[in-house]
Design a protein around this motif. Structure first.
Motif, PDB file in Angstrom:
ATOM      1  N   GLU A 183      -3.855  25.850 -10.512  1.00 43.80           N
ATOM      2  CA  GLU A 183      -3.720  24.414 -10.762  1.00 43.80           C
ATOM      3  C   GLU A 183      -4.162  24.060 -12.174  1.00 43.80           C
ATOM      4  O   GLU A 183      -3.558  23.222 -12.829  1.00 43.80           O
ATOM      5  CB  GLU A 183      -4.554  23.628  -9.745  1.00 43.80           C
ATOM      6  N   TYR A 186      -1.335  24.934 -14.485  1.00 41.59           N
ATOM      7  CA  TYR A 186      -0.227  23.986 -14.312  1.00 41.59           C
ATOM      8  C   TYR A 186      -0.560  22.625 -14.920  1.00 41.59           C
ATOM      9  O   TYR A 186       0.277  21.976 -15.529  1.00 41.59           O
ATOM     10  CB  TYR A 186       0.078  23.797 -12.824  1.00 41.59           C
ATOM     11  N   ALA A 187      -1.812  22.197 -14.735  1.00 46.00           N
ATOM     12  CA  ALA A 187      -2.198  20.859 -15.200  1.00 46.00           C
ATOM     13  C   ALA A 187      -2.159  20.773 -16.724  1.00 46.00           C
ATOM     14  O   ALA A 187      -2.162  19.675 -17.279  1.00 46.00           O
ATOM     15  CB  ALA A 187      -3.594  20.503 -14.697  1.00 46.00           C
ATOM     16  N   LEU A 188      -2.143  21.917 -17.402  1.00 42.64           N
ATOM     17  CA  LEU A 188      -2.056  21.898 -18.865  1.00 42.64           C
ATOM     18  C   LEU A 188      -0.618  22.076 -19.332  1.00 42.64           C
ATOM     19  O   LEU A 188      -0.359  22.318 -20.510  1.00 42.64           O
ATOM     20  CB  LEU A 188      -2.937  22.998 -19.461  1.00 42.64           C
ATOM     21  N   GLY A 189       0.309  21.958 -18.397  1.00 36.61           N
ATOM     22  CA  GLY A 189       1.711  22.043 -18.774  1.00 36.61           C
ATOM     23  C   GLY A 189       2.241  23.455 -18.846  1.00 36.61           C
ATOM     24  O   GLY A 189       3.174  23.734 -19.591  1.00 36.61           O
ATOM     25  N   ALA A 190       1.649  24.368 -18.067  1.00 37.70           N
ATOM     26  CA  ALA A 190       2.152  25.738 -18.044  1.00 37.70           C
ATOM     27  C   ALA A 190       3.369  25.819 -17.128  1.00 37.70           C
ATOM     28  O   ALA A 190       3.419  25.172 -16.089  1.00 37.70           O
ATOM     29  CB  ALA A 190       1.071  26.698 -17.555  1.00 37.70           C
ATOM     30  N   SER A 191       4.345  26.636 -17.538  1.00 40.26           N
ATOM     31  CA  SER A 191       5.433  26.952 -16.623  1.00 40.26           C
ATOM     32  C   SER A 191       4.904  27.990 -15.639  1.00 40.26           C
ATOM     33  O   SER A 191       3.799  28.495 -15.799  1.00 40.26           O
ATOM     34  CB  SER A 191       6.619  27.524 -17.399  1.00 40.26           C
TER      35      SER A 191
ATOM     36  N   ARG B  87      -2.158  12.858  -7.371  1.00 40.27           N
ATOM     37  CA  ARG B  87      -1.375  14.054  -7.681  1.00 40.27           C
ATOM     38  C   ARG B  87       0.120  13.794  -7.761  1.00 40.27           C
ATOM     39  O   ARG B  87       0.877  14.676  -8.171  1.00 40.27           O
ATOM     40  CB  ARG B  87      -1.652  15.121  -6.623  1.00 40.27           C
ATOM     41  N   ASN B  90       1.160  13.198 -11.778  1.00 40.14           N
ATOM     42  CA  ASN B  90       1.556  14.256 -12.715  1.00 40.14           C
ATOM     43  C   ASN B  90       2.356  15.330 -11.986  1.00 40.14           C
ATOM     44  O   ASN B  90       2.463  16.449 -12.447  1.00 40.14           O
ATOM     45  CB  ASN B  90       0.340  14.869 -13.431  1.00 40.14           C
ATOM     46  N   MET B  92       1.719  17.082  -9.531  1.00 39.50           N
ATOM     47  CA  MET B  92       0.956  18.259  -9.149  1.00 39.50           C
ATOM     48  C   MET B  92       1.294  18.641  -7.709  1.00 39.50           C
ATOM     49  O   MET B  92       1.271  19.814  -7.345  1.00 39.50           O
ATOM     50  CB  MET B  92      -0.529  17.936  -9.272  1.00 39.50           C
ATOM     51  N   LEU B  95       3.775  21.328  -6.100  1.00 34.20           N
ATOM     52  CA  LEU B  95       3.430  22.727  -5.815  1.00 34.20           C
ATOM     53  C   LEU B  95       3.203  22.968  -4.330  1.00 34.20           C
ATOM     54  O   LEU B  95       3.163  24.095  -3.880  1.00 34.20           O
ATOM     55  CB  LEU B  95       2.168  23.128  -6.593  1.00 34.20           C
ATOM     56  N   VAL B 120       6.839  20.321 -15.602  1.00 29.86           N
ATOM     57  CA  VAL B 120       6.042  20.996 -16.631  1.00 29.86           C
ATOM     58  C   VAL B 120       5.849  20.068 -17.833  1.00 29.86           C
ATOM     59  O   VAL B 120       4.757  19.961 -18.393  1.00 29.86           O
ATOM     60  CB  VAL B 120       6.714  22.326 -17.053  1.00 29.86           C
ATOM     61  N   ARG B 123       3.338  17.195 -16.934  1.00 30.99           N
ATOM     62  CA  ARG B 123       1.916  17.536 -16.900  1.00 30.99           C
ATOM     63  C   ARG B 123       1.327  17.682 -18.299  1.00 30.99           C
ATOM     64  O   ARG B 123       0.123  17.583 -18.483  1.00 30.99           O
ATOM     65  CB  ARG B 123       1.708  18.824 -16.089  1.00 30.99           C
ATOM     66  N   ARG B 124       2.172  17.934 -19.272  1.00 27.83           N
ATOM     67  CA  ARG B 124       1.701  17.969 -20.649  1.00 27.83           C
ATOM     68  C   ARG B 124       1.300  16.547 -21.104  1.00 27.83           C
ATOM     69  O   ARG B 124       0.408  16.371 -21.915  1.00 27.83           O
ATOM     70  CB  ARG B 124       2.821  18.560 -21.504  1.00 27.83           C
ATOM     71  N   MET B 128      -4.946  16.530 -16.135  1.00 27.94           N
ATOM     72  CA  MET B 128      -5.722  16.403 -14.910  1.00 27.94           C
ATOM     73  C   MET B 128      -7.015  17.206 -14.972  1.00 27.94           C
ATOM     74  O   MET B 128      -7.053  18.328 -15.472  1.00 27.94           O
ATOM     75  CB  MET B 128      -4.886  16.890 -13.725  1.00 27.94           C
ATOM     76  N   PHE B 130     -10.170  18.449 -12.392  1.00 24.23           N
ATOM     77  CA  PHE B 130     -10.287  18.635 -10.949  1.00 24.23           C
ATOM     78  C   PHE B 130     -11.703  18.422 -10.432  1.00 24.23           C
ATOM     79  O   PHE B 130     -12.659  18.303 -11.194  1.00 24.23           O
ATOM     80  CB  PHE B 130      -9.800  20.041 -10.577  1.00 24.23           C
ATOM     81  N   GLY B 147      -4.036  25.371 -23.521  1.00 29.63           N
ATOM     82  CA  GLY B 147      -2.967  24.375 -23.438  1.00 29.63           C
ATOM     83  C   GLY B 147      -2.143  24.307 -24.710  1.00 29.63           C
ATOM     84  O   GLY B 147      -0.909  24.369 -24.675  1.00 29.63           O
ATOM     85  N   THR B 198      -8.232  19.598 -21.527  1.00 34.68           N
ATOM     86  CA  THR B 198      -7.178  18.641 -21.214  1.00 34.68           C
ATOM     87  C   THR B 198      -6.812  17.811 -22.434  1.00 34.68           C
ATOM     88  O   THR B 198      -5.626  17.606 -22.707  1.00 34.68           O
ATOM     89  CB  THR B 198      -7.642  17.729 -20.066  1.00 34.68           C
ATOM     90  N   ILE B 201      -4.355  19.006 -25.506  1.00 35.64           N
ATOM     91  CA  ILE B 201      -2.897  18.890 -25.563  1.00 35.64           C
ATOM     92  C   ILE B 201      -2.465  17.438 -25.705  1.00 35.64           C
ATOM     93  O   ILE B 201      -1.296  17.116 -25.537  1.00 35.64           O
ATOM     94  CB  ILE B 201      -2.212  19.541 -24.346  1.00 35.64           C
TER      95      ILE B 201
END
Lengths: 299, 293
Positions: A183, A186-191, B87, B90, B92, B95, B120, B123-124, B128, B130, B147, B198, B201
């Motif tokens: 997570e 992903y939250a940093l924009g990873a594919s 969630r 973004n 999330m 998933l 993708v 989320r950039r 987020m 956690f 990032g 976070t 980016i």
């Protein structure tokens, strides 16, 4: 230690029997110690026996010569080289395939019955006797693909043998990476591939590498499948990976141990020491790799 | 996966059994697409959003606007769908295999769930943080650089890492141990590292899912002070179980609860001070005064 004063109104429904509980505990502790002692003792007896027999024969000449029918000139170099060649090919083949299969199972495959069946089957394959893989290797690599009885055919057969082990170890290592890591990526924009390659794989690398190295150790210790696919016990030249005869340490040991002369028993013991040393090196390597790769990991 | 899934129905007072009424009222309030009460421009707007896990509806008919450069708190009892709602902002929850969103989630006026929108890329822009700090098992430096690297950052990485760590109020703690594992930091430092990671980016919105629930009071205070700093540049939406935290740290509060169908819904939104001192709805009053939840 002073004993506790008896409770003034001890409930008669409790029967603490402290003494009996302590004895049970001590007995169980003793049984555990006995089990580990038995194991260690067996190992020590085995090692001492082998080393004592091997000592007169272990020298540089033994390590650097080809086998000979005269015990004094017999050496183990072709077997060492054959084993190393097989080990390298097995590593090169199983590492990418095994890790890729594990990544598919953990990171890409959905939780469907087909994938669960697949995983169960891989676990079963890990338990198939190695001689069966020898038959498979004989049919597929040696005959159908016409590789003949070569190092390459032997290495591919052994790769099949340890692939399930590599996959299972890698699957466990990948599963041990907390979901929060995925997570976080992903939250940093990873594919998905970036998540796998930059977050999950590095985190799982210590477990994966340990699994691969230990599986390689198993592969180079195998003799049974190689007997079927045509390893020789008397090879006086350094083997070429893709053509010609070859031998490996376990086969060489088997060959010498089968000889009636006492001298060859000693030579066989010396070869056992060599293969044990090789195993020790591989295990140490696994430990070092694990420690290096996991220096940032704490969970 | 840590999901805010309902475990037990809350002890909702009997007079509030008309679970539909508040949702309708809020819907009516938010129907006119206009800036919120303060005149601030909304950055995220939810239009009739419902969230499903398979056939289970976890959140229903939410209409809210989140103002730019403010801190918005999402409060409500356990299992009311706060995290689920967060969630969706973004994507999330994409998933989760069985998850599905209905309605529209607008980010700068653009529907995040429109066909062709890549989660993708979302989320950039909407970052987020956690519940449990989740630094990568890499060095402090590589955690922050993660990032920017995956998003193809071309500038000076050392500068960006330092700037991000400074903005997360972590630079002084870690400037001498950038090569050490991010996991070796204390819990509060780890969470600030995750915030630094976070903001490296440059997202527009930072979603925080109970970011202090695993931290001690002192670290919690540091994070709250940091949030107050960050809102000059970012919009922050924070889910919290801690009502004091919502009261202390947020500008706007959204109160959610769940109905008899266990689906969460928004009861009331407003200025934090109004929600806590003069709630319009009975359920809100009961919750913020500690009578349930």
């Amino acid at each position: 230690m002073a004993a506790l004063a008896p409770a003034s109104r001890t409930d008669s429904r409790f029967e603490p029997a402290l003494m009996r509980r302590k004895v049970t505990g001590t007995l169980f502790y003793g049984a555990c110690v006995a089990a580990i002692a038995l194991l260690l003792l067996t190992l020590i007896v085995l090692l001492v026996d082998v080393f004592v027999r091997a000592a007169p024969w272990l020298d540089l000449q033994f390590l650097t010569s080809p086998p000979s029918s005269r015990p004094a000139r017999a050496g183990i170099l072709p077997a060492i080289v054959g084993t190393l060649e097989i080990g390298i090919i097995v590593g090169v083949v199983t590492f990418p395939i095994g890790v890729a299969a594990a990544i598919y199972l953990v990171e890409y495959a959905s939780d469907s019955w087909i994938n669960r069946l697949l995983q169960t089957n891989i676990s079963n394959l890990a338990g198939v006797p190695s001689i069966i893989y020898g038959i498979l290797g004989l049919a597929v690599f040696v005959r159908a693909l016409a590789m003949g009885p070569t190092i390459l055919a032997a290495a591919l057969t052994l790769s099949l043998l340890i692939l399930p082990v590599v996959i299972i170890a890698s699957v466990e290592a990948l599963k041990a990476v907390p979901h929060a890591q995925r997570e976080g990526a992903y939250a940093l924009g990873a594919s998905r591939w970036q998540m796998v390659s930059r977050s999950v794989l590095p985190a799982a690398a210590p477990g994966i590498m340990t699994g691969v190295i230990l599986a390689m150790a198993r592969a180079i210790g195998e003799a049974a499948p190689l007997i079927l696919i045509g390893a020789f016990t008397f090879v006086t030249f350094l083997p070429n990976p893709i053509s010609g005869q070859y031998t490996v340490l376990p086969i060489q040991i088997y060959g010498w141990a089968n000889r009636p002369q006492d001298d060859f028993q000693g030579i066989s013991a010396a070869a056992i020491v060599v293969i044990l040393a090789l195993m020790l090196i591989l295990n140490a390597l696994a430990l070092i790799v694990r420690a290096r790769l996991s220096r940032h990991i704490q969970w | 996966m840590t999901l805010d899934m309902p475990d037990a129905p809350p002890a909702v007072p009997a007079e509030s059994a008309d679970g539909q009424a508040p949702a309708i009222r809020i819907t009516a309030l938010a129907r006119e697409p206009r800036p919120d009460a303060l005149g601030a421009e909304p950055v995220i707007e939810l239009r009739d959003v419902s969230c499903y896990y398979g056939s289970f509806r976890a959140v229903r008919n939410v209409d809210i606007s989140v103002a730019r450069q403010r801190i918005t708190a999402l409060i409500g009892p356990s299992g009311c769908g706060k995290s689920t709602l967060l969630r969706t902002m973004n994507r999330m929850n994409d998933l989760v295999p069985s998850y599905r969103t209905e309605g529209r989630v607008l980010f700068d006026g653009q529907d995040l769930f429109a066909p062709g929108v890549d989660p993708v890329a979302v989320r950039r822009r909407v970052g987020m943080v956690f519940q449990k700090p989740n630094p990568f098992p890499k060095s402090v430096y590589d955690n922050v650089a993660f990032g920017p690297r995956i998003n193809g950052y071309k500038g000076n990485m050392d500068e960006l890492v330092e700037r991000s760590l400074r903005r997360a109020a972590l630079w002084d703690d870690v400037k001498d141990k950038l090569k050490q594992s991010g996991m070796a930091l204390s819990g509060g430092q780890q969470q600030r590292l995750c915030i630094a990671r976070t903001i490296a980016i440059e997202p527009e919105v930072i979603l925080m899912d109970e970011p202090c629930s695993a931290l001690d009071p002192r670290s919690t205070l540091q994070i709250e002070e940091l949030m107050a700093e960050l809102k000059r540049d970012y919009t922050i939406i924070i889910v919290t179980h801690n009502m004091q935290q919502a009261a202390r740290a947020s500008d706007t509060t959204i109160f959610m609860t769940m109905g008899d169908d266990r689906a969460g819904y928004v009861v009331e939104t407003g200025e934090t001070i109004q929600i806590f001192t003069n709630p319009k709805h009975r359920l809100t009053e009961d919750y913020v005064s500690g009578r349930f939840g």
